[in-house]
Design a protein around this motif. Sequence first.
Motif, short mmCIF file in Angstrom:
data_model
loop_
_atom_site.label_atom_id
_atom_site.label_comp_id
_atom_site.label_asym_id
_atom_site.label_seq_id
_atom_site.Cartn_x
_atom_site.Cartn_y
_atom_site.Cartn_z
N LEU A 163 -3.39 10.54 -1.56
CA LEU A 163 -3.05 11.94 -1.82
C LEU A 163 -1.72 12.33 -1.18
O LEU A 163 -1.35 11.80 -0.14
CB LEU A 163 -4.15 12.85 -1.26
N THR A 164 -1.04 13.29 -1.81
CA THR A 164 0.15 13.87 -1.19
C THR A 164 -0.30 14.77 -0.04
O THR A 164 -1.50 15.08 0.09
CB THR A 164 0.94 14.72 -2.21
N SER A 222 0.84 -1.19 0.00
CA SER A 222 0.00 0.00 0.00
C SER A 222 0.88 1.24 0.00
O SER A 222 1.93 1.29 0.65
CB SER A 222 -0.88 0.01 1.25
N ARG A 223 0.45 2.25 -0.71
CA ARG A 223 1.15 3.53 -0.71
C ARG A 223 0.76 4.36 0.51
O ARG A 223 1.28 5.44 0.71
CB ARG A 223 0.83 4.29 -1.99
#
Length: 160
Positions: free
Chosen positions: A41-42, A36-37
């Motif tokens: 969102l950034t 998973s990232r």
Amino acid sequence: MFDRDLNAVIAVAGACAVVAGIGWYLISRRRPRYASRGSLLTAAEQRFFQSLIRAVPEGVHICPQVRLADLIDCYRDNRRSSFASIAHKHIDFVLIDTESAEILLAIELDDRSHERPARIARDVFVDQALESADVPILRVRASTKYDVQEIAHLIDGLIG
């Protein structure tokens, strides 16, 4: 005699290589291929998103990180090359009607990276593609703080 020793060394080296290859394969299969990232969102996009949530009117839903190819379609006569140019581009936020899922507005958050020549060219392409498909776009300069009422006013001016 030397040939037999050389053949034995080659056989042992080959067997070791096969065993090492099988071991590496089995170990690599146990390790997950994906992770998973964490967030979609950034940090900058997340700050804007929080303001956007408060700015959108009732009956409008926010979709973050939407692929351009999911917003617009290509004409058949030039589909392959046209699709390739939109398939890997994403729009930061898309507003849709909650009831019908009709696309109302694309929103791009422009940070300093949008000042680079390649990014400027990409932005011009995206703007033209969306315009040709009658999808309005709102570009917002990235900031540490956002005026929710100003965002709401800009959105209202574009989607009515």
